[in-house]
Write an enzyme that holds these catalytic residues in place. Structure first.
Site, PDB file in Angstrom:
ATOM      1  N   ASN A  88       0.957  -1.077   0.074  1.00  0.00           N
ATOM      2  CA  ASN A  88      -0.094  -0.205  -0.239  1.00  0.00           C
ATOM      3  C   ASN A  88       0.875   1.299   0.637  1.00  0.00           C
ATOM      4  O   ASN A  88       1.984   1.532   0.513  1.00  0.00           O
ATOM      5  CB  ASN A  88      -1.041   0.368   1.085  1.00  0.00           C
ATOM      6  CG  ASN A  88      -0.548  -0.382   2.555  1.00  0.00           C
ATOM      7  OD1 ASN A  88       0.475  -0.529   2.621  1.00  0.00           O
ATOM      8  ND2 ASN A  88      -1.339   0.359   3.846  1.00  0.00           N
ATOM      9  N   CYS A 142      -4.266   1.025  -2.468  1.00  0.00           N
ATOM     10  CA  CYS A 142      -3.833  -0.457  -1.762  1.00  0.00           C
ATOM     11  C   CYS A 142      -3.009  -1.067  -2.600  1.00  0.00           C
ATOM     12  O   CYS A 142      -2.923  -1.468  -3.628  1.00  0.00           O
ATOM     13  CB  CYS A 142      -5.695  -1.164  -1.917  1.00  0.00           C
ATOM     14  SG  CYS A 142      -6.358  -1.102  -0.624  1.00  0.00           S
ATOM     15  N   GLU A 153      -2.897  -4.571  -3.516  1.00  0.00           N
ATOM     16  CA  GLU A 153      -3.903  -5.512  -4.785  1.00  0.00           C
ATOM     17  C   GLU A 153      -3.313  -4.413  -5.388  1.00  0.00           C
ATOM     18  O   GLU A 153      -3.168  -4.929  -6.326  1.00  0.00           O
ATOM     19  CB  GLU A 153      -5.129  -6.224  -4.097  1.00  0.00           C
ATOM     20  CG  GLU A 153      -4.647  -6.629  -3.060  1.00  0.00           C
ATOM     21  CD  GLU A 153      -5.630  -6.056  -1.389  1.00  0.00           C
ATOM     22  OE1 GLU A 153      -4.593  -4.586  -1.617  1.00  0.00           O
ATOM     23  OE2 GLU A 153      -6.716  -6.363  -0.665  1.00  0.00           O
ATOM     24  N   CYS A 201     -10.965  -2.553  -4.519  1.00  0.00           N
ATOM     25  CA  CYS A 201      -9.496  -3.315  -5.231  1.00  0.00           C
ATOM     26  C   CYS A 201     -10.486  -5.116  -5.976  1.00  0.00           C
ATOM     27  O   CYS A 201     -10.251  -5.752  -6.614  1.00  0.00           O
ATOM     28  CB  CYS A 201      -8.504  -3.860  -3.917  1.00  0.00           C
ATOM     29  SG  CYS A 201      -7.268  -2.787  -3.672  1.00  0.00           S
ATOM     30  N   CYS A 226     -10.465  -4.778  -0.031  1.00  0.00           N
ATOM     31  CA  CYS A 226     -11.312  -4.443  -0.431  1.00  0.00           C
ATOM     32  C   CYS A 226     -12.303  -3.745  -1.379  1.00  0.00           C
ATOM     33  O   CYS A 226     -12.331  -4.726  -2.441  1.00  0.00           O
ATOM     34  CB  CYS A 226     -10.655  -2.608   0.126  1.00  0.00           C
ATOM     35  SG  CYS A 226     -10.162  -1.733  -1.492  1.00  0.00           S
TER      36      CYS A 226
HETATM   37  N1  THU Z   1      -6.086  -1.352   2.112  1.00  0.00           N
HETATM   38  C1  THU Z   1      -5.295  -2.237   1.348  1.00  0.00           C
HETATM   39  O1  THU Z   1      -4.080  -1.900   0.613  1.00  0.00           O
HETATM   40  N2  THU Z   1      -5.571  -2.964   0.504  1.00  0.00           N
HETATM   41  C2  THU Z   1      -6.944  -3.791   1.281  1.00  0.00           C
HETATM   42  O2  THU Z   1      -7.278  -4.385   0.899  1.00  0.00           O
HETATM   43  C3  THU Z   1      -7.402  -2.755   2.689  1.00  0.00           C
HETATM   44  C4  THU Z   1      -6.536  -1.614   2.668  1.00  0.00           C
HETATM   45  C5  THU Z   1      -4.249  -0.522   2.428  1.00  0.00           C
HETATM   46  C6  THU Z   1      -4.992   0.416   2.409  1.00  0.00           C
HETATM   47  C7  THU Z   1      -4.748   1.685   3.615  1.00  0.00           C
HETATM   48  O3  THU Z   1      -3.005   2.206   3.183  1.00  0.00           O
HETATM   49  C8  THU Z   1      -4.951   1.432   5.021  1.00  0.00           C
HETATM   50  O4  THU Z   1      -4.531  -0.082   4.154  1.00  0.00           O
HETATM   51  C9  THU Z   1      -6.163   1.322   5.470  1.00  0.00           C
HETATM   52  O5  THU Z   1      -6.963   1.379   5.023  1.00  0.00           O
END
Ligand code: THU
Length: 137
Positions: free
Chosen positions: A43, A54, A56, A90, A87
């Protein structure tokens, strides 16, 4: 065949590079494409919070930039119990490249659970929907 342990280590390594100074929530991801190649992401947050990307999406965008478009599997790693699932944004982005992809959710110890992307995004909207809407020239 999913290269689960390679995917896991690629995602663990990428997670070390997570740029998460605002949430402190570090995420690593890795995707396996039809060729067998693996691409990783972490991320990347931003002081303008909504611009955060994110792990992914960073991983799948790396694959696309390398010329691969057929997604077969994803590992996402979070240091949480239970291991977090991707999320909604993604799920939608991944769906474009592999509705049948297997999503493996892991904590720092290893893969904890798995699901098909189409089960995580039921009734998803994808390229087929756009094709159905196209009128002949
Ligand atoms: N995040 C991800 O990288 N992937 C996900 O599927 C959910 C959330 C990251 C985004 C942000 O930097 C942190 O997690 C908190 O939401």
């Amino acid at each position: 065949m999913l290269k689960e342990s390679e995917l896991f280590s690629a995602a663990m390594t990428a997670r070390l590079h997570a740029y998460a100074p605002w949430s402190h929530f570090r995420v690593g991801a890795a995707v396996q494409m039809a060729s067998g190649s693996i691409y990783a992401g972490c991320n990347v947050e931003n002081a303008s919070f909504s611009l955060t990307c994110c792990a992914e999406r960073v991983a799948i965008f790396q694959a696309i930039a390398a010329g691969e478009t057929q997604l077969v599997g994803v590992v996402v790693i979070t240091d949480t119990q239970p291991a977090a699932s991707p999320c909604g944004a993604c799920r939608q982005v991944l769906y474009e490249f592999g509705p049948d992809a297997e999503i493996l959710m892991a904590d720092l110890e290893g893969i904890q659970r798995r699901a098909r992307l189409r089960d995580l995004l039921p009734g998803g909207f994808g390229p087929e929907d756009l094709r159905r809407g196209q009128k002949p020239l």
